[in-house]
Each structure stands twice: as C-alpha cells, then as structure tokens.
Motif scaffolding. Structure first.
Motif, PDB file in Angstrom:
ATOM      1  N   PHE B  82      58.909  75.954  39.297  1.00 30.28           N
ATOM      2  CA  PHE B  82      58.120  75.425  40.641  1.00 30.28           C
ATOM      3  C   PHE B  82      59.086  74.986  41.633  1.00 30.28           C
ATOM      4  CE2 PHE B  82      55.513  72.364  42.926  1.00 30.28           C
ATOM      5  CZ  PHE B  82      54.315  72.879  42.829  1.00 30.28           C
ATOM      6  N   ALA B  83      60.457  74.911  41.312  1.00 34.88           N
ATOM      7  CA  ALA B  83      61.478  74.966  42.176  1.00 34.88           C
ATOM      8  C   ALA B  83      62.012  75.975  42.937  1.00 34.88           C
ATOM      9  CB  ALA B  83      62.468  73.890  41.700  1.00 34.88           C
ATOM     10  N   ARG B  85      62.115  80.266  44.053  1.00 37.66           N
ATOM     11  CA  ARG B  85      61.094  81.262  44.821  1.00 37.66           C
ATOM     12  C   ARG B  85      61.756  82.477  44.341  1.00 37.66           C
ATOM     13  NH1 ARG B  85      59.318  78.463  50.216  1.00 37.66           N
ATOM     14  NH2 ARG B  85      58.809  76.394  49.156  1.00 37.66           N
ATOM     15  N   ARG B  89      61.928  84.345  39.365  1.00 43.07           N
ATOM     16  CA  ARG B  89      61.864  83.080  38.916  1.00 43.07           C
ATOM     17  C   ARG B  89      61.869  82.871  37.568  1.00 43.07           C
ATOM     18  NH1 ARG B  89      56.660  81.747  40.184  1.00 43.07           N
ATOM     19  NH2 ARG B  89      56.875  79.614  40.411  1.00 43.07           N
ATOM     20  N   ARG B 125      64.364  71.052  36.103  1.00 41.11           N
ATOM     21  CA  ARG B 125      63.479  71.501  37.141  1.00 41.11           C
ATOM     22  C   ARG B 125      64.310  70.994  38.546  1.00 41.11           C
ATOM     23  NH1 ARG B 125      57.719  68.678  37.519  1.00 41.11           N
ATOM     24  NH2 ARG B 125      58.833  66.846  37.810  1.00 41.11           N
ATOM     25  N   ALA B 126      64.762  69.817  38.502  1.00 40.45           N
ATOM     26  CA  ALA B 126      65.442  68.868  39.728  1.00 40.45           C
ATOM     27  C   ALA B 126      66.885  69.737  39.989  1.00 40.45           C
ATOM     28  CB  ALA B 126      65.742  67.517  39.505  1.00 40.45           C
ATOM     29  N   ARG B 129      66.310  73.155  42.008  1.00 41.26           N
ATOM     30  CA  ARG B 129      66.114  72.915  43.538  1.00 41.26           C
ATOM     31  C   ARG B 129      67.364  73.061  44.249  1.00 41.26           C
ATOM     32  NH1 ARG B 129      65.343  71.687  47.866  1.00 41.26           N
ATOM     33  NH2 ARG B 129      63.779  70.189  48.997  1.00 41.26           N
TER      34      ARG B 129
END
Lengths: 251, 333
Positions: B82-83, B85, B89, B125-126, B129
C-alpha cells in the motif's frame, strides 16, 4: 414468557410471513400463464428507468452520505431532520409535493418546461419520482456503511503517501462495500416498487407497479399473477443475496 | 532530528526536543503524547517543525498507531505494498516483510496474525514508505508480556538497522529502559531529556521517578534547616531524619530505593530506638524473576523493600530503618 409459548409465537409469526407467498404459488394458474397486453412494456420501463434513477441516486447520494458520516457541523440536526422528513413522508404525499413543485404549474416545473424538460407523465418524471422515493433510504444506509469504516485507517492511508481521494477509493470504499451494496439493493427495491409517488407524477409511462394496479382494475386478480412473478424475479434476487451476505458477515 | 511542535486543540501543548536513534517519549496517559505524534504526522492541526504546514500525504513519516491499524481487507504483503508504487510493488513488499522476518506469512490477513506479527507488518509498511522519522504510539501496549522483551528487542534492532530516527510515545517504564534517548513529559511539557541511565540516575522530580517505575515515591514536607532536618511523611505519620540542601518548610516528593531500606525483626533490639525507624505490617510478598520484595503497610501508604534472608511472620509487624543518606527529596512545583 415460557419457552414453549415463545416457540409457538415465533412459529406463528413465521407462518404468517410465509402465507402470502404460498398463496401466490397456489393461486397462480400455471397451465394458462399468459401476460396481459402491455406487461412486457411495463417490465422494460421499470427496469430501464429504475436503473437510471439508481445511477442518479448513487452518484448524488454517495458524496452526501460520505459527508454526513465524516463531518459534524453546527445545525447538523437540520440536515438529519430533512433526511428523516423525506424518509417518513408517505409516498402519496411525496407525489403531491413533487406535482406541486415540478408539475406544469409548479415553480420549478414551469421553468423546466420552458427548457424542454416535461416533468409530468414522462420518462424524466418517472425517474424523478423514483429518485425521491429511494434517495433517503440510500443516503441513510450508505452513511451507516461509511461510519463503520475506522477513521484511523483512512488517516494511515494519508500518512502512507496517498491523497484523500485515493484513500477514499482504496480504503473507505472497499471497507464499506458490503454496507454500500446493501444500500444500493435497498434503493433498487424502493425505486422499482414505488407506487404512490409514481402514480401521482408519472401514471405514464407505466412501470410494473402501476401496470399491476391497472390490470387489477381492468381484469381482476388473476391478471396480475404473471407480472407479479416477473416483479419478484427482477426486484428481489440481488437484495435478498446481499441481505443474507450481511447476516452471514454479522454472524 | 529536532522536534518543535505547538498544539492548541484539543489541548494546549508545546514540546521541543531532540530525537536520536530510538527515542522514547515517556509520560502518563492523558499527557497528550499521542496528540503530539498525530500532529507530527499531520493528522492534527498544529504548528511546528519538521514538516510544518504540509498535508499528511507529503510528510515523510512512518506512523504506527496503537493497535497497528493494518488494513483488514488486505493481506500482509498488500498492506506493505500500500505504501509502494509501480509494477514491482509485490516483490518489494515481500522483501520488506523478509526484513522483519515475516515473508512466510505474506498471504495472511491481519486477523490471522499475532499482536507482535501485526506490529512488524505495520513497521514494514511504515518503512516501505521510506520515512525520515518513525512515530510509534504505545508500541508495547498490545504485546504479550511473556514475549514482550524479545519483540521489543527485535523492534529496536530493526529501527537501528533502518537507520531512521524513531519516536515512541509510551507510559511503559520497560520501553523507557531500552531507549537510546529518553524524553519525559509531565504537566503537558517536557520536564527531562537525556540518556536513560542519566535520567534513571537523576530523575528531575518525583513525577519523573514515578514514570520511570521507581517504587517508594511519596509526598512529604521538610521540617527544620539543613543539618538538623526531618522529613515529615503524612501518609506514614512519621518524621524521618534526612540530609538535603533544601530549606525548611518545603513541600517535597521523596524516594528511597527498596534495596536501601533496612529491615529488623520485630523483637530485635538493633537500632531499636534510632531515628528513622518505622513500624510496618507486612502486606504482600512479591517473588519475581528479578528478586523478592515485600509490600509493607505504613499508615495509609505502602513501602516496598527487598525481602530479608530470614523467614517472616507474614501476620506480624516489622521494623524498618530508612537511612537518611538514601532518601532523595525533590521540591514540588
């Protein structure tokens, strides 16, 4: 209440619920099942125009439901009261209100007629009637669906670099999908089955409910059964399946 | 990284401090630690640096809220992706999961993961990003006590490996103990900051000592000038001799380490009439992995002391001596 009495009352309630449907199955003359003149047109009108109304309801109702679920403003109770008012107004009364506003002598009606849009006994009038009948149900159900999405998840999507719009489409919408589908199904049934509002502002073109009414008036009960079966077949499978899916999810 | 933020709503709060390595922002519940993290992430109107004025999606922060906030409709790798592009991915997401040791669980939904595993997915996930700052809200709150120390050690090792400064808000002394740097918040402001061993050795006041998990922090009042000074402890209803540099008639918080309290059997005459002796009832015995302690009822309060080597009559009383040099006093604000 004693357990046996409860069981008996529950069984009776179920029996009463089932009785009309059993009655229809028994009363239908399956060997000589024939449609009345114009039944086919009524089905086409109902399906086609209900889809248009549903598209309008979803397009305008979803942003409103989202806004209502995510914002608290001063005078919010006025908005809530307006929605409830539209929901609680009896269909016949709503039809009269629409005739007053959009009819040939109504303030909006005169103006729209000059622009070439006739909102009495026309396809647009039929769509408007269904729109008003079903919109409040859709907005309230969709608002509840959006309120069930944890705000924190939308905010996390922002902190992961997504715009508010992407966060809406990739988090809010998927998480609210079951509730939104139920809202769409509810709006579909409300629009398709609407009789009172449609009767006042759009007697023509005739959709299924008004055609059922005229068949009953012109010929009698036996003439409504074929169209009634079609009505059940087109109106109910989608909402029924969604209703059961929601129940399963809750269980 | 220097944090300098001011919040007006829903509570007024301003904080300015340095984040280095794994920094713990220690404070009681309701101090506004979570608000500060949300403000830094851009989720709350506030003024300050870094990232001042930017919308949340443009702030390079990795925010891990309490409860981890994984997307329930996505599995582990999709949460991490989700983080990210681009077409690559999935491979990148699985690589991030591998870093936190969870590649084998990439297909699992969040509901099928334990609290510690969810936290590592949220961390992956963090990190995916590529943030300049990690924000962790109460990272120990959802962890199983039996595995907590190991989960924490892994978390900190991963934060160090990522080389990104991390700010963890917590009220947990165990998390404070493993921080690289400790920032203590009390009364909606920063009252002390430094290396954990420095803060532990010299808490700035009684509130900080309590937050650090020190036992035996109580209120009292100094009577008499330095040299012949006594500490009146209202809850225990005793006056203890103390040695402080504080003037007389000062309201204080005071502390004594459980290990410093001397216990004497009730019948024994040792130090019987000496100053600073308190008679207490034994209330509870605590035998843990890190030693045995006694909870001792003194008037309306409780003192904790290290369990003596002799066997105790749990129903009886015991005499305690609180050595004057072991008592530390802080003037109250």
């Amino acid at each position: 209440m004693r357990p046996r009495l409860t069981t008996f009352a529950a069984a009776l309630a179920l029996l009463l619920l089932a009785a009309p449907f059993a009655g229809l199955a028994i009363a239908t003359d399956w060997r000589h099942l024939g449609f009345a003149r114009g039944d086919g047109d009524a089905v086409a009108v109902s399906l086609g125009l209900s889809l248009v109304a549903l598209a309008l309801i979803v397009a305008l109702g979803t942003p409103l439901a989202w806004w209502l679920a995510r914002h608290r403003v001063r005078g919010q109770w006025l908005v809530d009261a307006l929605l409830l008012l539209a929901l609680l107004t009896p269909p016949l009364a709503m039809g009269l209100l629409l005739a007053t506003m959009y009819g040939p002598y109504g303030p909006a009606g005169q103006w729209l007629e000059r622009a070439g849009l006739l909102l009495t006994n026309s396809a647009p009038a039929f769509v408007i009637a269904q729109f008003y009948a079903a919109l409040p149900y859709y907005v309230l159900a969709a608002r509840a669906a959006f309120e069930g999405v944890p705000r924190e998840l939308e905010q996390i999507a922002l902190t992961l670099g997504h715009s508010p719009a992407r966060s809406f489409f990739r988090v809010s919408l998927p998480l609210a999908r079951l509730g939104l589908a139920a809202a769409v199904a509810l709006a579909w049934v409300r629009a398709l089955g609407e009789f009172g509002v449609v009767l006042i502002v759009a007697y023509y073109p005739q959709g299924i409910p008004v055609k059922l009414w005229t068949n009953l008036q012109d010929t009698g009960l036996s003439a409504v059964y074929p169209l009634l079966w079609v009505f059940f077949l087109v109106a109910l499978p989608l909402p029924l399946a969604l209703g059961l899916a929601v129940r399963r999810r809750l269980a | 990284m220097r944090i300098d933020y001011r919040i007006e709503h829903p509570v007024a709060l301003s904080a300015s401090f340095e984040v280095e390595g794994f920094t713990v922002l220690l404070g009681a519940s309701g101090e506004g630690k979570s608000l500060l993290l949300r403000a830094i992430a851009g989720l709350l109107p506030a003024r300050g640096e870094p990232f001042g004025g930017l919308p949340p999606q443009q702030r390079a922060v990795g925010y891990l809220p309490q409860g981890h906030a994984l997307f329930p409709h996505l599995n582990a790798w999709q949460n991490v992706a989700f983080a990210l592009r681009g077409a690559d991915r999935r491979r990148q997401a699985v690589a991030w999961l591998e870093r936190v040791g969870l590649a084998a669980l990439a297909e699992r939904r969040p509901a099928q993961l334990s609290g510690g595993q969810q936290q590592r997915v949220a961390l992956a996930r963090a990190l995916a990003r590529r943030p300049q700052l990690l924000l962790l809200d109460e990272p120990t709150s959802a962890l199983d006590p039996a595995t907590r120390d190991d989960v924490l050690a892994e978390l900190i090792a991963e934060v160090h490996a990522a080389g990104i400064p991390a700010l963890a808000a917590s009220h947990d002394p165990a998390l404070a103990a493993v921080a690289d740097r400790l920032v203590v918040m009390h009364g909606r402001r920063i009252v002390q900051a430094g290396a954990p061993w420095e803060v532990h050795a010299r808490p700035a006041n009684g509130a900080v000592a309590r937050l650090l998990g020190h036992r035996n922090v109580h209120g009292g009042r100094l009577v008499g000038e330095p040299g012949a000074q006594r500490l009146f402890w209202p809850e225990g209803n005793v006056a203890l001799p103390v040695e402080t540099g504080l003037p007389g008639d000062t309201a204080v918080d005071w502390h004594i380490a459980p290990e410093a309290i001397e216990l004497h059997e009730a019948g024994g005459a040792a130090a019987g009439d000496a100053d600073g002796v308190v008679v207490a009832a034994t209330e509870v015995r605590q035998a843990g992995a890190h030693g045995s302690y006694l909870g001792l009822r003194c008037g309306q309060a409780r003192l904790w002391a290290r369990s003596p080597p002799w066997s105790l009559d749990m129903a009886g009383t015991i005499r305690l001596r609180l050595p004057p040099t072991a008592i530390r006093c802080w003037p109250r604000d």
